[in-house]
Design an enzyme around this catalytic site. Sequence first.
Site, PDB file in Angstrom:
ATOM      1  N   MET A  27       0.836  -1.205   0.000  1.00 29.74           N
ATOM      2  CA  MET A  27       0.000   0.000   0.000  1.00 29.74           C
ATOM      3  C   MET A  27       0.872   1.257   0.000  1.00 29.74           C
ATOM      4  O   MET A  27       0.402   2.350   0.320  1.00 29.74           O
ATOM      5  CB  MET A  27      -0.946  -0.009   1.202  1.00 29.74           C
ATOM      6  CG  MET A  27      -1.910  -1.193   1.149  1.00 29.74           C
ATOM      7  SD  MET A  27      -3.416  -0.947   2.073  1.00 29.74           S
ATOM      8  CE  MET A  27      -2.765  -0.743   3.715  1.00 29.74           C
ATOM      9  N   HIS A  34       9.088  -3.678   3.414  1.00 28.74           N
ATOM     10  CA  HIS A  34       8.763  -3.907   2.003  1.00 28.74           C
ATOM     11  C   HIS A  34      10.036  -4.267   1.224  1.00 28.74           C
ATOM     12  O   HIS A  34      10.031  -5.138   0.357  1.00 28.74           O
ATOM     13  CB  HIS A  34       8.160  -2.649   1.388  1.00 28.74           C
ATOM     14  CG  HIS A  34       6.902  -2.167   2.050  1.00 28.74           C
ATOM     15  ND1 HIS A  34       6.866  -1.027   2.817  1.00 28.74           N
ATOM     16  CD2 HIS A  34       5.645  -2.668   2.067  1.00 28.74           C
ATOM     17  CE1 HIS A  34       5.638  -0.842   3.262  1.00 28.74           C
ATOM     18  NE2 HIS A  34       4.868  -1.828   2.837  1.00 28.74           N
TER      19      HIS A  34
HETATM   20  P1  AMP Z   1       1.436  -2.867   3.525  1.00 25.08           P
HETATM   21  O1  AMP Z   1       2.028  -1.884   2.548  1.00 25.08           O
HETATM   22  O2  AMP Z   1       1.471  -2.406   4.939  1.00 25.08           O
HETATM   23  O3  AMP Z   1       0.101  -3.411   3.083  1.00 25.08           O
HETATM   24  O4  AMP Z   1       2.416  -4.111   3.507  1.00 25.08           O
HETATM   25  C1  AMP Z   1       2.758  -4.752   2.311  1.00 25.08           C
HETATM   26  C2  AMP Z   1       3.472  -6.033   2.642  1.00 25.08           C
HETATM   27  O5  AMP Z   1       4.630  -5.737   3.417  1.00 25.08           O
HETATM   28  C3  AMP Z   1       2.615  -6.988   3.485  1.00 25.08           C
HETATM   29  O6  AMP Z   1       2.839  -8.300   3.027  1.00 25.08           O
HETATM   30  C4  AMP Z   1       3.157  -6.785   4.860  1.00 25.08           C
HETATM   31  O7  AMP Z   1       2.994  -7.913   5.701  1.00 25.08           O
HETATM   32  C5  AMP Z   1       4.629  -6.535   4.569  1.00 25.08           C
HETATM   33  N1  AMP Z   1       5.244  -5.836   5.701  1.00 25.08           N
HETATM   34  C6  AMP Z   1       4.807  -4.707   6.299  1.00 25.08           C
HETATM   35  N2  AMP Z   1       5.602  -4.390   7.341  1.00 25.08           N
HETATM   36  C7  AMP Z   1       6.566  -5.347   7.391  1.00 25.08           C
HETATM   37  C8  AMP Z   1       7.690  -5.588   8.240  1.00 25.08           C
HETATM   38  N3  AMP Z   1       7.983  -4.779   9.254  1.00 25.08           N
HETATM   39  N4  AMP Z   1       8.446  -6.669   7.997  1.00 25.08           N
HETATM   40  C9  AMP Z   1       8.156  -7.513   6.967  1.00 25.08           C
HETATM   41  N5  AMP Z   1       7.121  -7.335   6.134  1.00 25.08           N
HETATM   42  C10 AMP Z   1       6.340  -6.271   6.341  1.00 25.08           C
END
Ligand code: AMP
Length: 277
Positions: A27, A34
Amino acid sequence: MQVVRTRAELRAALAKLPRPVGLVPTMGWLHDGHRSLIERSRADNATTVATIFVNPRQFNDSADFEKYPRNEARDVQLLEDEGVDLVFAPDVAEVYPPGFDTRVSVGEIARPLEGAARPGHFDGVATVVAILFDLVAADRAYFGQKDAQQVMVIRQMARDLALPTEVVTCPTVREADGLALSSRNARLTPDQRAAATVIWRALSAARDAWNGGERSAEALRQRMSSELATEQTAVVEYVSCADGLTLHELDTIDGPALLSLAVRFGEVRLIDNELLE
Ligand code: AMP
């Protein structure tokens, strides 16, 4: 690196790129969490596709959606620096065209924890991920353990709908003080940011107890609650010690277990977890 905005452009660009293809859905407001998914995808695949889409359907709170941090120019630069091959950054109407009226709804695994706290959230996640899996037809897709239940929901959906994309889970990336990286951290005030370290202390305290032989799930939930209570500004939504496969709350831990919690600091809601196995 190419940035495309429509389904047609995405398909045309993909047709020219070598397989296998790895997909990293995000997102935006990208951080090292990421980045770790992208690195893994690049190691495993000939092509890495990242998506940037703040998905309105997975926000049960419209204010949260409005306030979600966005900075596409910065994100695109970061993706370019990371060696991503193709970025899909559609607007809402491209993903959900007028008349769109389908919802992908995963069952039991989506019900407790985040599913209970955020009604409709996982329907929104499953729906958008099903669309992205179909559009990109990736060989593998990468998700973070940070959102543990989300990966479980997506795995269930991919299995049930026989989607050919393999779901890969990557470890949670943390700050030096243990706070899990999250786009939402950007909205914390300095005081809230300092207070938020209590999350990792709570998870660590419970893990230490488990390492020490504690197998009562209630004792571990208590351990997390009492640690969280040391931080007066933390508003606890839930603490959980659940079966690592079903996410049912446990009495006695006799297999893999997931410690998880959701805590608010002011308007910012943070989640984190630790797998015991
Ligand atoms: P988001 O942009 O928050 O929807 O996250 C996109 C992807 O990044 C999702 O698969 C999340 O689980 C992963 N993600 C977000 N924060 C972390 C983190 N601290 N460590 C590993 N993966 C993450």
